[in-house]
Design a protein around this motif. Sequence first.
Motif, PDB file in Angstrom:
ATOM      1  N   UNK A 211       0.218   0.997  -2.161  1.00 47.54           N
ATOM      2  CA  UNK A 211       0.344   1.066  -0.567  1.00 47.54           C
ATOM      3  C   UNK A 211       1.638   0.589  -0.173  1.00 47.54           C
ATOM      4  N   UNK A 212       2.636   1.233   0.373  1.00 49.94           N
ATOM      5  CA  UNK A 212       3.953   0.894   0.682  1.00 49.94           C
ATOM      6  C   UNK A 212       3.641   0.533   2.140  1.00 49.94           C
ATOM      7  N   UNK A 213       4.168  -0.573   2.733  1.00 51.94           N
ATOM      8  CA  UNK A 213       4.333  -0.987   3.700  1.00 51.94           C
ATOM      9  C   UNK A 213       5.473  -2.057   3.932  1.00 51.94           C
TER      10      UNK A 213
ATOM     11  N   UNK B 283      -9.580   7.812   1.221  1.00 56.54           N
ATOM     12  CA  UNK B 283      -9.813   6.722   1.673  1.00 56.54           C
ATOM     13  C   UNK B 283      -9.477   6.215   3.049  1.00 56.54           C
ATOM     14  N   UNK B 284      -9.521   4.988   3.306  1.00 56.27           N
ATOM     15  CA  UNK B 284      -8.994   4.327   4.511  1.00 56.27           C
ATOM     16  C   UNK B 284      -8.516   2.955   4.431  1.00 56.27           C
ATOM     17  N   UNK B 285      -7.348   2.757   5.199  1.00 52.03           N
ATOM     18  CA  UNK B 285      -6.573   1.637   5.092  1.00 52.03           C
ATOM     19  C   UNK B 285      -6.845   0.661   6.402  1.00 52.03           C
ATOM     20  N   UNK B 286      -6.878  -0.556   6.200  1.00 55.07           N
ATOM     21  CA  UNK B 286      -7.096  -1.472   7.474  1.00 55.07           C
ATOM     22  C   UNK B 286      -5.913  -2.235   7.205  1.00 55.07           C
TER      23      UNK B 286
ATOM     24  N   UNK C 166      -1.056   8.185   5.385  1.00 57.25           N
ATOM     25  CA  UNK C 166      -2.165   8.046   6.073  1.00 57.25           C
ATOM     26  C   UNK C 166      -2.186   8.742   7.568  1.00 57.25           C
ATOM     27  N   UNK C 167      -3.238   9.149   7.946  1.00 57.47           N
ATOM     28  CA  UNK C 167      -3.130   9.520   9.377  1.00 57.47           C
ATOM     29  C   UNK C 167      -3.168   8.711  10.564  1.00 57.47           C
ATOM     30  N   UNK C 168      -3.208   8.910  11.791  1.00 61.06           N
ATOM     31  CA  UNK C 168      -3.352   7.854  12.881  1.00 61.06           C
ATOM     32  C   UNK C 168      -4.578   7.225  12.852  1.00 61.06           C
ATOM     33  N   UNK C 169      -5.509   7.503  11.928  1.00 60.54           N
ATOM     34  CA  UNK C 169      -6.715   6.564  11.656  1.00 60.54           C
ATOM     35  C   UNK C 169      -6.788   5.621  10.768  1.00 60.54           C
ATOM     36  N   UNK C 170      -5.672   5.905   9.781  1.00 60.11           N
ATOM     37  CA  UNK C 170      -5.442   4.997   8.550  1.00 60.11           C
ATOM     38  C   UNK C 170      -6.101   5.776   7.337  1.00 60.11           C
TER      39      UNK C 170
ATOM     40  N   UNK D 140       0.883   5.189   6.915  1.00 58.18           N
ATOM     41  CA  UNK D 140       1.362   4.210   5.716  1.00 58.18           C
ATOM     42  C   UNK D 140       1.751   5.193   4.505  1.00 58.18           C
ATOM     43  N   UNK D 141       2.702   4.943   3.852  1.00 58.00           N
ATOM     44  CA  UNK D 141       2.821   5.671   2.560  1.00 58.00           C
ATOM     45  C   UNK D 141       1.981   5.285   1.467  1.00 58.00           C
ATOM     46  N   UNK D 142       1.418   5.879   0.647  1.00 58.04           N
ATOM     47  CA  UNK D 142       0.529   5.783  -0.378  1.00 58.04           C
ATOM     48  C   UNK D 142       1.014   6.444  -1.692  1.00 58.04           C
TER      49      UNK D 142
END
Length: 327
Positions: free
Chosen positions: A101-103, A30-33, A75-79, A60-62
Amino acid sequence: MGTDSLFARTPRLIYKQLLPLANGDWVVLGKVLLLEDEQLVQNLDRQAFSNFFRHRGKRLEIQFQIGSNTWSVKTDDGGSFHQALSVASSGQGLASVSARIKFPGYSREEDLAWNGPASPSGLIISDVDDTVQVTNVRKKTSMLWKTFAIAPEKRAEVSGTPELYRQMVMGTASQPQKLLAFVSASPMYLAPQLEAFFQSKGFPPHALFVREFGIKETLEKIDGKSGSVEEIAGYKDSKISWLLDSFPGLKAILLGDSGERDPETYSAIVSKYPHRIQAVIIHNVTGQSQDDVRYSGLKKQTRLVVWKDPQQLLENLLELNIIVPGR
């Protein structure tokens, strides 16, 4: 940008996909915004243009959980993220993953679910634009208008495709339910729109694969992606090959259109995986007949259907024993 303004943003999955593999494992991607508070109440499928410019959830840690099993990935540098989950399939055709999703200063949970077959008898791998959704890819102005100005549920499906895809997924008595995977060249940012379109038109449960591509990715030259016809063909080849390798014992049906390079891409796939492709089905949007030179390679390697009329396609699918009458 100050630290406080960064921490005011909340992570959200713009693209998420869970898929069971033939070996009993699962894969989740997936992808995170990162969204502002006022953006959280907006439907992402209504924000196609602005999604391209939103902050991506980098590094981000998921955490993923199935039963008592837990995995973590960043996540990588693109999320984006891609994680294999080694756990035995329940065999019930339905599994869910609770993803946290940990933030810093915020924790959010989203559920991912797979509603397709846990043990499919075959693969149906399909393009989207001008194969099941009328997009007019060759007319760029029209394509952009439909992408950014028309709500997903108001877009036109290629006539007859929802019902035909439901029948193909159901299969035949000797080959019951198949796994449907849409492999789209659309950017991940448009995944909510695509899913809203599929749901509104009644397409069956499926996996969706979209490209790691967008304005920011182009500027950063992530993986050297250019959005060229050649790059798109390479992406499709890579993703379809991954699906075939992940289900080594299954045969596949490939569906696309004649607008760009689907016939040529599928010809290369058939050559790479002899005896694995049951049929190639091409929606004719260019007026080229099945006798055109671009189809000569495919005709020698597998069964080929080039169609315009949905009734003609239905008859072809019945003739090839891909669907059965009245099912």
